[in-house]
Design an enzyme around this catalytic site. Structure first.
Site, PDB file in Angstrom:
ATOM      1  CG  ASN A   1     -12.424 -10.662 100.148  1.00 37.64           C
ATOM      2  OD1 ASN A   1     -11.577  -9.986  99.568  1.00 37.64           O
ATOM      3  ND2 ASN A   1     -13.617 -10.921  99.620  1.00 37.64           N
TER       4      ASN A   1
ATOM      5  N   PRO B   1      -7.693 -11.218  91.923  1.00 32.42           N
ATOM      6  CG  PRO B   1      -6.767  -9.628  90.510  1.00 32.42           C
ATOM      7  CD  PRO B   1      -7.949  -9.862  91.402  1.00 32.42           C
TER       8      PRO B   1
ATOM      9  CB  VAL C   1     -16.933 -10.092  93.442  1.00 28.92           C
ATOM     10  CG1 VAL C   1     -17.900 -11.266  93.597  1.00 28.92           C
ATOM     11  CG2 VAL C   1     -15.505 -10.530  93.774  1.00 28.92           C
TER      12      VAL C   1
ATOM     13  CB  THR D   1       6.809   7.218 100.326  1.00 25.54           C
ATOM     14  OG1 THR D   1       6.458   6.697  99.025  1.00 25.54           O
ATOM     15  CG2 THR D   1       8.130   7.965 100.216  1.00 25.54           C
TER      16      THR D   1
ATOM     17  CG  ASP E   1       5.036   8.311  96.698  1.00 26.35           C
ATOM     18  OD1 ASP E   1       4.932   7.064  96.545  1.00 26.35           O
ATOM     19  OD2 ASP E   1       5.761   8.808  97.581  1.00 26.35           O
TER      20      ASP E   1
ATOM     21  CB  SER F   1     -21.642  -8.106  96.403  1.00 20.01           C
ATOM     22  OG  SER F   1     -20.409  -8.057  95.713  1.00 20.01           O
TER      23      SER F   1
ATOM     24  CG  HIS G   1     -10.771  -7.096  97.352  1.00 20.60           C
ATOM     25  ND1 HIS G   1     -10.412  -8.268  97.983  1.00 20.60           N
ATOM     26  CD2 HIS G   1      -9.608  -6.534  96.922  1.00 20.60           C
ATOM     27  CE1 HIS G   1      -9.087  -8.410  97.938  1.00 20.60           C
ATOM     28  NE2 HIS G   1      -8.591  -7.354  97.303  1.00 20.60           N
ATOM     29  CG  ASP G   2     -18.237  -3.648  95.763  1.00 18.72           C
ATOM     30  OD1 ASP G   2     -18.907  -4.696  95.812  1.00 18.72           O
ATOM     31  OD2 ASP G   2     -18.731  -2.530  95.529  1.00 18.72           O
TER      32      ASP G   2
ATOM     33  CG  HIS H   1      -0.330  -3.037  95.799  1.00 13.35           C
ATOM     34  ND1 HIS H   1       0.023  -4.222  95.176  1.00 13.35           N
ATOM     35  CD2 HIS H   1      -1.645  -3.161  96.105  1.00 13.35           C
ATOM     36  CE1 HIS H   1      -1.036  -5.010  95.107  1.00 13.35           C
ATOM     37  NE2 HIS H   1      -2.053  -4.395  95.664  1.00 13.35           N
TER      38      HIS H   1
ATOM     39  CG  ASP I   1     -22.472  -5.824  93.414  1.00  9.07           C
ATOM     40  OD1 ASP I   1     -21.448  -5.836  94.136  1.00  9.07           O
ATOM     41  OD2 ASP I   1     -22.977  -6.857  92.944  1.00  9.07           O
TER      42      ASP I   1
ATOM     43  NE  ARG J   1      -6.388  -6.217  99.873  1.00  6.31           N
ATOM     44  CZ  ARG J   1      -6.676  -7.262 100.658  1.00  6.31           C
ATOM     45  NH1 ARG J   1      -7.273  -7.061 101.820  1.00  6.31           N
ATOM     46  NH2 ARG J   1      -6.370  -8.483 100.288  1.00  6.31           N
TER      47      ARG J   1
END
Length: 334
Positions: free
Chosen positions: A101, A170, A77, A255, A260, A83, A73-74, A200, A81, A69
């Site tokens: 975040n 998102p 944005v 699971t 999977d 950030s 998320h890096d 997920h 990099d 994650r």
């Protein structure tokens, strides 16, 4: 036992490391990423990252999802990099307090530990952005997911953007059209989106992000199935109408500790935990995404292949402003 010992072995950082000259700020071109970038300057980089990730996931299996994650998320944005890793300072406002975040983005201590080992191995050489990309891959592999080669050579940004983090990442409440648009803006199509959201399968969500779903259209999308009703009751115990915002539930109810394709079955049954996930199957405009969900549930090898390809594609989003190789992932070089 040798691997376990490495988890706790201390590396003495020489003060000479911090006296090295800071590299000049350079523009970042995604075509410069390659598999050989560290072949001479830090040939052991993948071994170092893998060893630390093995330790982290063994100590806490959720670290796999947390590192994946962080990379996502890096990249959303300013490009991939590093950030997202920057702490707030008097002169810089980071992205950690962004809506998507704060209170949920974790794993920074794992990053710190990996960076410490890399600085001991190859001072001032491996960027935090590359660290995240490699660690995300290893996280997936360690819980049963596919392997892919990670092109490297990213630079770390000297800036962060709280505004872009709030705008570009998102959210769990957004509809399918908005979600597709957000991925499209990053050069990722709807197929990439469904594959990447398939991560997920090892993720957890906070009650604050699925409360509207379980008290909203969950019963309708699950077609009032008695088995689904039992699951819904458990979710409501975890996430009451008031309070419990930080209570968590697995996004893959089958699971949750294994990477999977079982996650896609939850969508087909109308039991997706997040509204944004269920939209890929249930939205009236989701003909294409629903078909892709069906394909990934029917063919795990197809899902693994597309997930790997889409992770490389996402990882190739670089920051055109360029950057540096940070000595600490939390702060820009001085």
């Amino acid at each position: 036992m040798a691997t376990a010992a490495l988890c706790f072995r201390g590396f003495a950082l020489s003060m000479a490391i911090f006296l090295l000259a800071v590299p000049l700020l350079m523009a970042q071109d995604p075509s410069n990423l390659s598999l050989e970038h560290y072949s001479k300057t830090c040939p052991n980089v993948e071994h170092v990252v893998r060893t630390e990730m093995e330790c982290a996931v063994r100590d806490e299996p959720r670290n796999a999802a947390l590192m994946l994650r962080l990379h996502f998320h890096d990249c959303f944005v300013q490009g991939c990099d590093g950030s997202v890793l920057l702490d707030d300072t008097e002169t810089l406002i980071g992205e950690k307090q962004a809506d998507q975040n704060v209170n949920s983005l974790k794993g920074f201590e794992v990053v710190d530990k990996i960076k410490e080992k890399l600085e001991a191995e190859c001072p001032g050489t491996v960027s935090c952005a590359d660290l995240l990309a490699i660690a995300a891959r290893d996280a997936v592999v360690l819980v049963g997911g596919p392997y892919w080669d990670v092109p490297v050579g990213r630079l770390d940004s000297k800036e962060a953007s709280l505004d872009l983090a709030n705008k570009d990442i998102p959210t769990a409440q957004q509809g399918l059209v908005t979600l597709i648009s957000k991925f499209w803006e990053k050069g990722l199509d709807a197929t990439d989106m469904v594959a990447l959201v398939g991560s997920h399968t090892i993720g957890f969500a906070r009650c604050a992000n699925f409360r509207d779903r379980v008290y909203g259209d969950f019963e309708m999308t699950s077609k009032y199935n008695p088995a689904s009703a039992t699951y819904l009751s458990k979710l409501k115990e975890i996430c009451p109408l008031d309070g419990g915002d930080d209570n968590i539930s697995a996004m893959d109810s089958y699971t949750s500790s294994t990477f999977d394709n079982a996650y896609f079955e939850t969508l087909i049954k109308g039991e997706g935990l997040l509204n944004s996930d269920q939209e890929m199957w249930s939205s009236v405009v989701g003909y294409s995404t629903a078909d892709t969900v069906n394909k990934y549930w029917a063919d795990p090898a197809l899902f693994f292949k597309q997930f790997s390809d889409s992770m490389v594609k996402m990882g190739n989003i670089t920051n055109p402003a360029g950057g540096e190789v940070r000595k600490s992932c939390r702060f820009v070089n001085t």
